[in-house]
Design a protein around this motif. Sequence first.
Motif, PDB file in Angstrom:
ATOM      1  N   ILE A 193      33.061  47.640  39.306  1.00  0.00           N
ATOM      2  CA  ILE A 193      31.820  47.479  38.539  1.00  0.00           C
ATOM      3  C   ILE A 193      30.604  47.599  39.452  1.00  0.00           C
ATOM      4  O   ILE A 193      29.623  48.272  39.122  1.00  0.00           O
ATOM      5  CB  ILE A 193      31.825  46.135  37.801  1.00  0.00           C
ATOM      6  CG1 ILE A 193      32.954  46.104  36.767  1.00  0.00           C
ATOM      7  CG2 ILE A 193      30.475  45.877  37.124  1.00  0.00           C
ATOM      8  CD1 ILE A 193      33.161  44.747  36.107  1.00  0.00           C
TER       9      ILE A 193
ATOM     10  N   ARG B 274      27.388  50.368  39.337  1.00  0.00           N
ATOM     11  CA  ARG B 274      25.981  49.985  39.271  1.00  0.00           C
ATOM     12  C   ARG B 274      25.180  50.509  40.454  1.00  0.00           C
ATOM     13  O   ARG B 274      24.032  50.938  40.302  1.00  0.00           O
ATOM     14  CB  ARG B 274      25.876  48.459  39.170  1.00  0.00           C
ATOM     15  CG  ARG B 274      26.426  47.928  37.853  1.00  0.00           C
ATOM     16  CD  ARG B 274      26.512  46.408  37.791  1.00  0.00           C
ATOM     17  NE  ARG B 274      26.993  45.981  36.475  1.00  0.00           N
ATOM     18  CZ  ARG B 274      27.222  44.732  36.132  1.00  0.00           C
ATOM     19  NH1 ARG B 274      27.025  43.753  37.021  1.00  0.00           N
ATOM     20  NH2 ARG B 274      27.654  44.436  34.912  1.00  0.00           N
TER      21      ARG B 274
ATOM     22  N   SER C 258      26.848  39.929  33.597  1.00  0.00           N
ATOM     23  CA  SER C 258      27.950  39.932  32.643  1.00  0.00           C
ATOM     24  C   SER C 258      27.871  41.068  31.627  1.00  0.00           C
ATOM     25  O   SER C 258      28.759  41.213  30.783  1.00  0.00           O
ATOM     26  CB  SER C 258      28.009  38.591  31.903  1.00  0.00           C
ATOM     27  OG  SER C 258      26.862  38.399  31.096  1.00  0.00           O
TER      28      SER C 258
ATOM     29  N   GLU D  73      28.445  44.401  29.862  1.00  0.00           N
ATOM     30  CA  GLU D  73      29.615  45.276  29.907  1.00  0.00           C
ATOM     31  C   GLU D  73      29.165  46.729  29.974  1.00  0.00           C
ATOM     32  O   GLU D  73      28.995  47.386  28.951  1.00  0.00           O
ATOM     33  CB  GLU D  73      30.507  45.019  28.688  1.00  0.00           C
ATOM     34  CG  GLU D  73      31.093  43.620  28.659  1.00  0.00           C
ATOM     35  CD  GLU D  73      32.099  43.427  27.547  1.00  0.00           C
ATOM     36  OE1 GLU D  73      32.939  44.327  27.357  1.00  0.00           O
ATOM     37  OE2 GLU D  73      32.033  42.386  26.866  1.00  0.00           O
ATOM     38  N   ASP D  74      28.952  47.207  31.196  1.00  0.00           N
ATOM     39  CA  ASP D  74      28.491  48.581  31.393  1.00  0.00           C
ATOM     40  C   ASP D  74      29.582  49.472  31.976  1.00  0.00           C
ATOM     41  O   ASP D  74      29.878  50.534  31.443  1.00  0.00           O
ATOM     42  CB  ASP D  74      27.241  48.603  32.268  1.00  0.00           C
ATOM     43  CG  ASP D  74      27.348  47.698  33.490  1.00  0.00           C
ATOM     44  OD1 ASP D  74      28.434  47.115  33.727  1.00  0.00           O
ATOM     45  OD2 ASP D  74      26.343  47.551  34.221  1.00  0.00           O
TER      46      ASP D  74
ATOM     47  N   GLY E  28      33.577  49.834  32.963  1.00  0.00           N
ATOM     48  CA  GLY E  28      34.883  49.253  32.713  1.00  0.00           C
ATOM     49  C   GLY E  28      35.679  49.046  33.983  1.00  0.00           C
ATOM     50  O   GLY E  28      35.418  49.680  35.012  1.00  0.00           O
TER      51      GLY E  28
ATOM     52  N   TRP F 217      38.235  43.441  32.815  1.00  0.00           N
ATOM     53  CA  TRP F 217      37.573  42.350  33.533  1.00  0.00           C
ATOM     54  C   TRP F 217      36.077  42.574  33.519  1.00  0.00           C
ATOM     55  O   TRP F 217      35.603  43.713  33.503  1.00  0.00           O
ATOM     56  CB  TRP F 217      38.084  42.294  34.978  1.00  0.00           C
ATOM     57  CG  TRP F 217      37.612  41.103  35.773  1.00  0.00           C
ATOM     58  CD1 TRP F 217      38.252  39.902  35.901  1.00  0.00           C
ATOM     59  CD2 TRP F 217      36.419  40.998  36.555  1.00  0.00           C
ATOM     60  NE1 TRP F 217      37.533  39.054  36.710  1.00  0.00           N
ATOM     61  CE2 TRP F 217      36.402  39.698  37.134  1.00  0.00           C
ATOM     62  CE3 TRP F 217      35.362  41.867  36.826  1.00  0.00           C
ATOM     63  CZ2 TRP F 217      35.365  39.260  37.952  1.00  0.00           C
ATOM     64  CZ3 TRP F 217      34.323  41.422  37.637  1.00  0.00           C
ATOM     65  CH2 TRP F 217      34.334  40.138  38.202  1.00  0.00           C
ATOM     66  N   LYS F 218      35.322  41.482  33.499  1.00  0.00           N
ATOM     67  CA  LYS F 218      33.874  41.565  33.657  1.00  0.00           C
ATOM     68  C   LYS F 218      33.387  40.312  34.371  1.00  0.00           C
ATOM     69  O   LYS F 218      34.123  39.311  34.468  1.00  0.00           O
ATOM     70  CB  LYS F 218      33.187  41.692  32.289  1.00  0.00           C
ATOM     71  CG  LYS F 218      33.262  40.437  31.432  1.00  0.00           C
ATOM     72  CD  LYS F 218      32.397  40.576  30.194  1.00  0.00           C
ATOM     73  CE  LYS F 218      32.343  39.261  29.413  1.00  0.00           C
ATOM     74  NZ  LYS F 218      31.415  39.350  28.269  1.00  0.00           N
TER      75      LYS F 218
ATOM     76  N   SER G 212      31.665  36.870  34.901  1.00  0.00           N
ATOM     77  CA  SER G 212      31.402  35.711  34.054  1.00  0.00           C
ATOM     78  C   SER G 212      30.832  34.621  34.954  1.00  0.00           C
ATOM     79  O   SER G 212      31.554  33.791  35.494  1.00  0.00           O
ATOM     80  CB  SER G 212      32.683  35.226  33.376  1.00  0.00           C
ATOM     81  OG  SER G 212      32.438  34.092  32.573  1.00  0.00           O
TER      82      SER G 212
END
Length: 325
Positions: free
Chosen positions: A193, A197, A208, A210-211, A213, A281-282, A284
């Motif tokens: 992730i 970015r 958090s 969701e951009d 995967g 997963w992201k 949190s």
Amino acid sequence: MSLEVIYVVRHGFRSSWSVDHVTGTYTSALRSPTGLPTDPALTSHGVEQAEELARHLLGLNPPIDGVYSSPYYRCLQTISPFVSRRNAGQNKASPSQDDVSPSRLSIRVESGLSEWYGRAHFEHPTSAPLDELTVLFADLDASYVSSPAPRRRGESIPQLYERTASCIQMIIDQCDQEGKKAVVISTHAAVVIALGRVLTASIPHDPSVEDFGAFTCGLSVYRRQGVNQGRPVTGTTDSAVAIRDQAPNSVERCRLSLSTHWKCEVNSDCSFLRGGEERGWKFSGDESFVEVGREGLLLSTLESRPNGTVENGDVISSSIGISKL
């Protein structure tokens, strides 16, 4: 020739571990081949995923001519079937005089792609050393010099971005110098992730979101768009890190800009996997084990020193158990 495409994959389905957030003791039900509780092997399903991924990677265009991996066993185990198949196919091939046979692939073990752990008052485990990994995996580049490993007391999310940006910039520069056209990176969900970015220069205020995967053995594809006008990634001071921890505004985020800009063309594709998208997963929260110090302030200065010590009573550990998939 410059690097054109970066393929990013998350490791396959693995067994789990647990951590005592007070003592910092990590345990796992199954013994890892490296003997480290946070360095598990893939499950049988994960091994199947890795084989499916290998077959898919062999058919990509442009073909992969460079491989980088986190030093953790699960990431090396995920990408090794591709490297083995690619090298085996090369040995069987008999190119004509007009064809140029591709060089044999080896895996560069890159510590900058390591697992992300939240900030803590104890030291997190490290990965196995390269000399031990070369016994376990046949296609490692023993001569490769990696960037530094993450700080032992964990990282904030902005610090993860900084580490990821520095690492991928180094990889891009290296591949440009060596004339590589396409490389694959095998790493962990948080880094997958963060890479998305950083490469696309789109770091959200809310981590958090969701951009990008991060499914097990999911494949993301980034294509080079051009040269950024901003300055490339550089080191930052401890004070700058502390500022970003508290207020990651656009001025501070520009420190993470790369010398080149990349477009995400494929986002954690799992269409080639029999089980499809699994174990997403992201972020949190920051997964921190550290809340406040004696003065009631965030311990941002502590985390800026990788080997800093903590006196008894100076920290209060989080009461929330942390689990990574």
